[in-house]
Design a protein around this motif. Structure first.
Motif, mmCIF file in Angstrom:
data_model
loop_
_atom_site.group_PDB
_atom_site.id
_atom_site.type_symbol
_atom_site.label_atom_id
_atom_site.label_comp_id
_atom_site.label_asym_id
_atom_site.label_seq_id
_atom_site.Cartn_x
_atom_site.Cartn_y
_atom_site.Cartn_z
ATOM 1 N N ILE A 259 9.355 6.389 1.213
ATOM 2 C CA ILE A 259 8.993 5.600 2.391
ATOM 3 C C ILE A 259 10.117 5.741 3.405
ATOM 4 O O ILE A 259 11.273 5.421 3.116
ATOM 5 N N ARG A 260 9.786 6.255 4.567
ATOM 6 C CA ARG A 260 10.776 6.496 5.616
ATOM 7 C C ARG A 260 10.664 5.420 6.692
ATOM 8 O O ARG A 260 9.571 4.963 7.016
ATOM 9 N N VAL A 261 11.810 5.023 7.229
ATOM 10 C CA VAL A 261 11.851 3.973 8.251
ATOM 11 C C VAL A 261 12.745 4.442 9.392
ATOM 12 O O VAL A 261 13.912 4.761 9.184
ATOM 13 N N ASN A 262 12.193 4.488 10.591
ATOM 14 C CA ASN A 262 12.938 4.947 11.759
ATOM 15 C C ASN A 262 12.676 4.031 12.949
ATOM 16 O O ASN A 262 11.765 3.195 12.930
ATOM 17 N N VAL A 263 13.474 4.228 13.976
ATOM 18 C CA VAL A 263 13.363 3.459 15.213
ATOM 19 C C VAL A 263 13.267 4.419 16.388
ATOM 20 O O VAL A 263 13.968 5.432 16.428
ATOM 21 N N VAL A 264 12.399 4.109 17.330
ATOM 22 C CA VAL A 264 12.384 4.800 18.614
ATOM 23 C C VAL A 264 12.839 3.802 19.672
ATOM 24 O O VAL A 264 12.302 2.692 19.766
ATOM 25 N N ALA A 265 13.855 4.190 20.457
ATOM 26 C CA ALA A 265 14.420 3.323 21.488
ATOM 27 C C ALA A 265 14.088 3.889 22.864
ATOM 28 O O ALA A 265 14.775 4.805 23.337
ATOM 29 N N PRO A 266 13.047 3.371 23.512
ATOM 30 C CA PRO A 266 12.698 3.863 24.846
ATOM 31 C C PRO A 266 13.669 3.356 25.903
ATOM 32 O O PRO A 266 14.234 2.264 25.784
ATOM 33 N N GLY A 267 13.825 4.163 26.936
ATOM 34 C CA GLY A 267 14.462 3.676 28.146
ATOM 35 C C GLY A 267 13.416 2.982 28.999
ATOM 36 O O GLY A 267 12.358 2.562 28.507
ATOM 37 N N ALA A 268 13.682 2.852 30.289
ATOM 38 C CA ALA A 268 12.765 2.170 31.197
ATOM 39 C C ALA A 268 11.418 2.894 31.228
ATOM 40 O O ALA A 268 11.343 4.101 31.466
ATOM 41 N N THR A 269 10.352 2.146 30.964
ATOM 42 C CA THR A 269 9.020 2.722 30.812
ATOM 43 C C THR A 269 8.031 2.001 31.721
ATOM 44 O O THR A 269 8.097 0.782 31.888
ATOM 45 N N ASP A 270 7.121 2.743 32.299
ATOM 46 C CA ASP A 270 6.159 2.195 33.251
ATOM 47 C C ASP A 270 5.046 1.463 32.507
ATOM 48 O O ASP A 270 3.993 2.026 32.214
ATOM 49 N N THR A 271 5.291 0.196 32.189
ATOM 50 C CA THR A 271 4.325 -0.646 31.481
ATOM 51 C C THR A 271 4.183 -1.970 32.220
ATOM 52 O O THR A 271 4.872 -2.234 33.209
ATOM 53 N N ASP A 272 3.296 -2.823 31.703
ATOM 54 C CA ASP A 272 3.127 -4.157 32.289
ATOM 55 C C ASP A 272 4.435 -4.939 32.277
ATOM 56 O O ASP A 272 4.730 -5.695 33.197
ATOM 57 N N PRO B 213 0.818 -1.229 0.000
ATOM 58 C CA PRO B 213 0.000 0.000 0.000
ATOM 59 C C PRO B 213 0.846 1.271 0.000
ATOM 60 O O PRO B 213 0.457 2.276 -0.620
ATOM 61 N N MET B 214 1.994 1.261 0.653
ATOM 62 C CA MET B 214 2.812 2.472 0.698
ATOM 63 C C MET B 214 3.431 2.785 -0.661
ATOM 64 O O MET B 214 3.512 3.957 -1.062
ATOM 65 N N MET B 215 3.855 1.783 -1.389
ATOM 66 C CA MET B 215 4.429 2.021 -2.715
ATOM 67 C C MET B 215 3.370 2.494 -3.703
ATOM 68 O O MET B 215 3.660 3.313 -4.577
ATOM 69 N N ARG B 216 2.147 2.008 -3.546
ATOM 70 C CA ARG B 216 1.059 2.509 -4.412
ATOM 71 C C ARG B 216 0.836 3.997 -4.172
ATOM 72 O O ARG B 216 0.560 4.756 -5.106
ATOM 73 N N GLN B 217 0.939 4.415 -2.929
ATOM 74 C CA GLN B 217 0.739 5.824 -2.570
ATOM 75 C C GLN B 217 1.971 6.682 -2.859
ATOM 76 O O GLN B 217 1.873 7.908 -2.883
ATOM 77 N N ARG B 218 3.133 6.002 -3.016
ATOM 78 C CA ARG B 218 4.427 6.661 -3.120
ATOM 79 C C ARG B 218 4.733 7.518 -1.888
ATOM 80 O O ARG B 218 5.356 8.580 -1.966
ATOM 81 N N ARG B 219 4.330 6.995 -0.741
ATOM 82 C CA ARG B 219 4.678 7.625 0.527
ATOM 83 C C ARG B 219 4.367 6.644 1.651
ATOM 84 O O ARG B 219 3.525 5.755 1.503
ATOM 85 N N GLY B 220 5.055 6.828 2.757
ATOM 86 C CA GLY B 220 4.784 6.013 3.930
ATOM 87 C C GLY B 220 5.820 6.267 5.004
ATOM 88 O O GLY B 220 6.934 6.729 4.736
ATOM 89 N N SER B 221 5.442 5.982 6.234
ATOM 90 C CA SER B 221 6.338 6.172 7.368
ATOM 91 C C SER B 221 6.206 4.972 8.297
ATOM 92 O O SER B 221 5.103 4.614 8.711
ATOM 93 N N ILE B 222 7.344 4.364 8.601
ATOM 94 C CA ILE B 222 7.375 3.192 9.483
ATOM 95 C C ILE B 222 8.212 3.529 10.704
ATOM 96 O O ILE B 222 9.311 4.078 10.584
#
Length: 229
Positions: free
Chosen positions: A164-177, A114-123
């Motif tokens: 189409i852009r591809v990035n990573v977010v690296a969290p530190g210690a997070t208050d989750t389950d 779907p992203m290539m059909r649109q010629r845009r996308g962000s991951i």
């Protein structure tokens, strides 16, 4: 049709917060769950098992069809199977790699159509600060998240010409389950190493994910959200 987004792993923690954040920002948002799971109110539920390639492909395709496109993909699914390496069984290694690395890679592959059909996308892929400094008992987890970061850099180069852009977010210690399962002694030691002196909230990490998804000149980057580590 407006902006569209799919969050893989939207039933709790960072994934659920991201789905809520995208929805409130104006995205038509879908979120995945395994059988019996629930996604935040207003988010289109999509059943998916990230351990199964066919389920991933069909889930991404169904979400894109229902939403009318796919502008943003966020992959927040993840598990831990913590123990010292010499005590890890083969399943502890393979299951963590499947859920945390192979499944997200297959989801990115499915999102390309779907992203290539649109010629845009962000991951945006959710990694962990543990990749940077290592964690005792998490050889499998840190390896899986490190694989995501390397994967994102290569994918970003492959599909930049298609916007189409591809990035990573690296969290530190997070208050989750997931953090709730950490022993109190280890939790206190972790807090001592955080300059801001507290855990992140899931919403703070979600805010960074959405900002990264929307930054139209960011690709191949790993954004650290760590409280100053």
């Amino acid at each position: 049709m407006g902006r569209t987004a799919l969050v893989i792993g939207a039933t709790r923690g960072i994934g659920a917060a991201t789905a809520r954040g995208l929805l409130s920002t104006g995205y038509r948002t879908a979120g995945t769950h395994r059988a019996g799971g629930t996604v935040p109110e207003g988010v289109l539920p999509v059943e998916m098992d990230v351990r199964d390639g066919e389920s991933i492909a069909s889930g991404v395709k169904a979400a894109a069809a229902e939403l009318g496109g796919l502008d943003v993909l966020v992959v927040a699914a993840g598990i831990t199977r913590d123990k010292l390496l010499m005590r890890m069984g083969e399943e502890d290694l393979t299951e963590v790699m499947q859920v945390n690395a192979i499944g997200p890679m297959l989801a990115c592959k499915a999102a390309l159509a779907p992203m290539m059909r649109q010629r845009r996308g962000s991951i945006v892929l959710v990694s962990s600060m543990s990749v940077k400094y290592g964690v005792v008992g998490q050889c499998n987890y840190t390896a899986s998240k490190g694989a995501l970061e390397a994967f994102a850099r290569s994918m970003a180069r492959e599909y930049a010409a298609r916007n189409i852009r591809v990035n990573v977010v690296a969290p530190g210690a997070t208050d989750t389950d997931m953090m709730a399962d950490v022993a109190e002694e280890a939790r206190m030691a972790m807090l001592e190493g955080i300059p801001l002196g507290r855990l992140a909230t899931a919403e703070e990490i979600a805010s960074a994910i959405i900002h990264t998804a929307e930054n139209t000149y960011m690709s191949g980057a790993t954004v650290q959200v760590s409280g100053g580590i």
